[in-house]
Scaffold this motif. Sequence first.
Motif, PDB file in Angstrom:
ATOM      1  N   GLY A 148       3.378  -1.568   3.937  1.00  0.00           N
ATOM      2  CA  GLY A 148       3.121  -0.223   3.447  1.00  0.00           C
ATOM      3  C   GLY A 148       3.975   0.841   4.095  1.00  0.00           C
ATOM      4  O   GLY A 148       4.724   0.589   5.045  1.00  0.00           O
ATOM      5  N   CYS A 149       3.820   2.036   3.548  1.00  0.00           N
ATOM      6  CA  CYS A 149       4.542   3.222   4.001  1.00  0.00           C
ATOM      7  C   CYS A 149       3.568   4.394   4.026  1.00  0.00           C
ATOM      8  O   CYS A 149       2.680   4.484   3.169  1.00  0.00           O
ATOM      9  N   ASP A 150       3.710   5.288   5.028  1.00  0.00           N
ATOM     10  CA  ASP A 150       2.865   6.475   5.124  1.00  0.00           C
ATOM     11  C   ASP A 150       1.398   6.037   5.264  1.00  0.00           C
ATOM     12  O   ASP A 150       1.109   5.197   6.110  1.00  0.00           O
ATOM     13  N   TRP A 151       0.466   6.593   4.495  1.00  0.00           N
ATOM     14  CA  TRP A 151      -0.919   6.135   4.574  1.00  0.00           C
ATOM     15  C   TRP A 151      -0.986   4.622   4.389  1.00  0.00           C
ATOM     16  O   TRP A 151      -1.829   3.944   4.985  1.00  0.00           O
ATOM     17  N   GLY A 152      -0.104   4.086   3.550  1.00  0.00           N
ATOM     18  CA  GLY A 152      -0.100   2.653   3.290  1.00  0.00           C
ATOM     19  C   GLY A 152       0.295   1.835   4.493  1.00  0.00           C
ATOM     20  O   GLY A 152      -0.220   0.726   4.702  1.00  0.00           O
ATOM     21  N   ALA A 153       1.224   2.339   5.307  1.00  0.00           N
ATOM     22  CA  ALA A 153       1.579   1.643   6.541  1.00  0.00           C
ATOM     23  C   ALA A 153       0.395   1.648   7.501  1.00  0.00           C
ATOM     24  O   ALA A 153       0.112   0.642   8.163  1.00  0.00           O
ATOM     25  N   ARG A 154      -0.276   2.778   7.592  1.00  0.00           N
ATOM     26  CA  ARG A 154      -1.473   2.835   8.440  1.00  0.00           C
ATOM     27  C   ARG A 154      -2.510   1.841   7.942  1.00  0.00           C
ATOM     28  O   ARG A 154      -3.146   1.126   8.730  1.00  0.00           O
ATOM     29  N   ASN A 155      -2.696   1.790   6.630  1.00  0.00           N
ATOM     30  CA  ASN A 155      -3.684   0.879   6.073  1.00  0.00           C
ATOM     31  C   ASN A 155      -3.342  -0.572   6.385  1.00  0.00           C
ATOM     32  O   ASN A 155      -4.218  -1.365   6.761  1.00  0.00           O
ATOM     33  N   ALA A 156      -2.073  -0.921   6.271  1.00  0.00           N
ATOM     34  CA  ALA A 156      -1.645  -2.280   6.593  1.00  0.00           C
ATOM     35  C   ALA A 156      -1.909  -2.596   8.063  1.00  0.00           C
ATOM     36  O   ALA A 156      -2.394  -3.685   8.409  1.00  0.00           O
ATOM     37  N   CYS A 157      -1.601  -1.640   8.941  1.00  0.00           N
ATOM     38  CA  CYS A 157      -1.811  -1.850  10.379  1.00  0.00           C
ATOM     39  C   CYS A 157      -3.294  -1.942  10.729  1.00  0.00           C
ATOM     40  O   CYS A 157      -3.695  -2.781  11.549  1.00  0.00           O
ATOM     41  N   VAL A 158      -4.109  -1.070  10.140  1.00  0.00           N
ATOM     42  CA  VAL A 158      -5.545  -1.094  10.432  1.00  0.00           C
ATOM     43  C   VAL A 158      -6.161  -2.405   9.956  1.00  0.00           C
ATOM     44  O   VAL A 158      -6.958  -3.027  10.670  1.00  0.00           O
ATOM     45  N   MET A 159      -5.788  -2.846   8.759  1.00  0.00           N
ATOM     46  CA  MET A 159      -6.308  -4.117   8.260  1.00  0.00           C
ATOM     47  C   MET A 159      -5.881  -5.276   9.159  1.00  0.00           C
ATOM     48  O   MET A 159      -6.675  -6.170   9.455  1.00  0.00           O
ATOM     49  N   ALA A 160      -4.623  -5.260   9.601  1.00  0.00           N
ATOM     50  CA  ALA A 160      -4.129  -6.316  10.490  1.00  0.00           C
ATOM     51  C   ALA A 160      -4.860  -6.312  11.821  1.00  0.00           C
ATOM     52  O   ALA A 160      -5.138  -7.369  12.402  1.00  0.00           O
ATOM     53  N   PHE A 208       0.829  -1.204   0.000  1.00  0.00           N
ATOM     54  CA  PHE A 208       0.000   0.000   0.000  1.00  0.00           C
ATOM     55  C   PHE A 208       0.865   1.256   0.000  1.00  0.00           C
ATOM     56  O   PHE A 208       1.784   1.397   0.820  1.00  0.00           O
ATOM     57  N   HIS A 209       0.551   2.173  -0.896  1.00  0.00           N
ATOM     58  CA  HIS A 209       1.291   3.432  -0.989  1.00  0.00           C
ATOM     59  C   HIS A 209       0.694   4.496  -0.073  1.00  0.00           C
ATOM     60  O   HIS A 209      -0.363   4.309   0.532  1.00  0.00           O
ATOM     61  N   GLY A 210       1.377   5.617   0.013  1.00  0.00           N
ATOM     62  CA  GLY A 210       0.925   6.708   0.863  1.00  0.00           C
ATOM     63  C   GLY A 210       0.677   7.991   0.089  1.00  0.00           C
ATOM     64  O   GLY A 210       0.475   7.982  -1.131  1.00  0.00           O
ATOM     65  N   TRP A 211       0.691   9.113   0.795  1.00  0.00           N
ATOM     66  CA  TRP A 211       0.458  10.440   0.219  1.00  0.00           C
ATOM     67  C   TRP A 211       1.700  11.293   0.396  1.00  0.00           C
ATOM     68  O   TRP A 211       2.299  11.280   1.480  1.00  0.00           O
ATOM     69  N   PRO A 212       2.083  12.091  -0.597  1.00  0.00           N
ATOM     70  CA  PRO A 212       1.551  12.154  -1.960  1.00  0.00           C
ATOM     71  C   PRO A 212       2.380  11.286  -2.907  1.00  0.00           C
ATOM     72  O   PRO A 212       3.152  11.776  -3.740  1.00  0.00           O
ATOM     73  N   TYR A 213       2.233  10.001  -2.756  1.00  0.00           N
ATOM     74  CA  TYR A 213       2.959   9.009  -3.550  1.00  0.00           C
ATOM     75  C   TYR A 213       1.937   8.153  -4.305  1.00  0.00           C
ATOM     76  O   TYR A 213       0.762   8.477  -4.347  1.00  0.00           O
ATOM     77  N   ASP A 214       2.392   7.071  -4.912  1.00  0.00           N
ATOM     78  CA  ASP A 214       1.464   6.182  -5.599  1.00  0.00           C
ATOM     79  C   ASP A 214       2.106   4.815  -5.759  1.00  0.00           C
ATOM     80  O   ASP A 214       3.125   4.523  -5.127  1.00  0.00           O
ATOM     81  N   ILE A 215       1.533   3.987  -6.607  1.00  0.00           N
ATOM     82  CA  ILE A 215       2.008   2.612  -6.753  1.00  0.00           C
ATOM     83  C   ILE A 215       3.455   2.530  -7.226  1.00  0.00           C
ATOM     84  O   ILE A 215       4.127   1.524  -6.985  1.00  0.00           O
ATOM     85  N   HIS A 216       3.964   3.569  -7.882  1.00  0.00           N
ATOM     86  CA  HIS A 216       5.341   3.522  -8.378  1.00  0.00           C
ATOM     87  C   HIS A 216       6.369   3.527  -7.251  1.00  0.00           C
ATOM     88  O   HIS A 216       7.548   3.287  -7.501  1.00  0.00           O
ATOM     89  N   GLY A 217       5.930   3.782  -6.041  1.00  0.00           N
ATOM     90  CA  GLY A 217       6.822   3.628  -4.909  1.00  0.00           C
ATOM     91  C   GLY A 217       7.304   2.192  -4.767  1.00  0.00           C
ATOM     92  O   GLY A 217       8.309   1.921  -4.089  1.00  0.00           O
ATOM     93  N   TYR A 218       6.608   1.260  -5.425  1.00  0.00           N
ATOM     94  CA  TYR A 218       6.962  -0.159  -5.347  1.00  0.00           C
ATOM     95  C   TYR A 218       7.424  -0.719  -6.691  1.00  0.00           C
ATOM     96  O   TYR A 218       7.492  -1.937  -6.860  1.00  0.00           O
ATOM     97  N   GLU A 219       7.759   0.153  -7.636  1.00  0.00           N
ATOM     98  CA  GLU A 219       8.120  -0.346  -8.962  1.00  0.00           C
ATOM     99  C   GLU A 219       9.421  -1.137  -8.956  1.00  0.00           C
ATOM    100  O   GLU A 219       9.680  -1.922  -9.883  1.00  0.00           O
ATOM    101  N   ASP A 220      10.266  -0.961  -7.940  1.00  0.00           N
ATOM    102  CA  ASP A 220      11.469  -1.780  -7.810  1.00  0.00           C
ATOM    103  C   ASP A 220      11.275  -2.906  -6.805  1.00  0.00           C
ATOM    104  O   ASP A 220      11.882  -3.971  -6.932  1.00  0.00           O
ATOM    105  N   VAL A 221      10.431  -2.696  -5.805  1.00  0.00           N
ATOM    106  CA  VAL A 221      10.162  -3.729  -4.803  1.00  0.00           C
ATOM    107  C   VAL A 221       9.385  -4.892  -5.409  1.00  0.00           C
ATOM    108  O   VAL A 221       9.731  -6.070  -5.206  1.00  0.00           O
TER     109      VAL A 221
END
Length: 353
Positions: free
Chosen positions: A157-169, A86-99
């Motif tokens: 995840g990272c940023d909003w994405g880290a929060r999203n991962a934690c909330v889902m967990a 999961f990506h954050g703000w103000p980022y997007d899916i390309h934050g994981y284009e190498d991961v």
Amino acid sequence: MTTDTHRRDFLSLAAASGAGLALSGLSAQAFAASPATSSATSSAASPLPSSAGRSAFGPLRQIDAGPLNIGYIDIGPRDGTPVLLFHGWPYDIHGYEDVAPILAARGFRVIVPHLRGYGTTRFLSAATPRSAQQTALAADGLALMDALGIRKAIFAGCDWGARNACVMAALWPERCQALVSVSGFLVLDPSSALKPLSPADEFSWWYQYYFATERGRIGYEKNLKAFAKFIWRQASPKWNFDDATFDRCAESLVNPDHVALVVHNYRLRIGAAEPDPQYAALEARLAKVQTVGMPTITLEGDANGAPHPPAAAYKSRFTGKYEHRELTGGIGHNLPQEAPVDFAKAVIDVAQW
């Protein structure tokens, strides 16, 4: 983890993954290429173009899930262990284009969705409230898993994405095999919305208060890409990203719901907006969850310029097998994109616990 360790891990993963990279269309030479030397543009119909092997990060797909039609990347073997990034703000899916290609080459099924308000993700109904509260985004993630027929996955995840991962967990631990979170346990406590921080801490959240004003909303809408680039530089002061890297992400911010959702998210945090009543039951459940017990690795960069808690503040939130990793060498807030091998290694490691 030191910079030298980072380099050794990069070479080790490159060597170990070399044969498997062919599965996702990425050559060993491309794997070793620097992110600053390539460019890519997303497409809903074909693999993302690339000059350095990033054709492995695609194609961009669409699927109806919950209230959304979600744009997402889905690469790697269909029977591999699923990983949601999961990506954050103000980022997007390309934050994981190498991961993502690294993980796909190691046998994981990697799903990277555009959050609501980003990229090609769209609301199915104009009547749906444009809420970006934490449980709304988490419900989107669960709906995506259901739409894809994924029962259990690693959340990262990272940023909003880290929060999203934690909330889902926290809300659906039975759906989470393991967790990787940048900056720890980021679940928000709505009851603390009106609790003031120290002046220095309040200052670091300047954009939150800017968005609380109508002038801020208009300013963000008018200066969207310039605003995002400014945040990137503040949050990662030692990351020398180039224009191509930023532009790949910035196009995803040009979404009809993006501004409204970002503004709602930050206004809600300080009690300046109302939550969506349909998520009230989830928020009530979430407020009772103080810890999560699945295997977890948290990560932090030594040059994170964004507000973030110290690792000691959230260690007790993780009651299962747990490890915190500090990255050195000028790694900022957008850790998956700045240190993709370290992030991928955390996913690979936690999957084996």
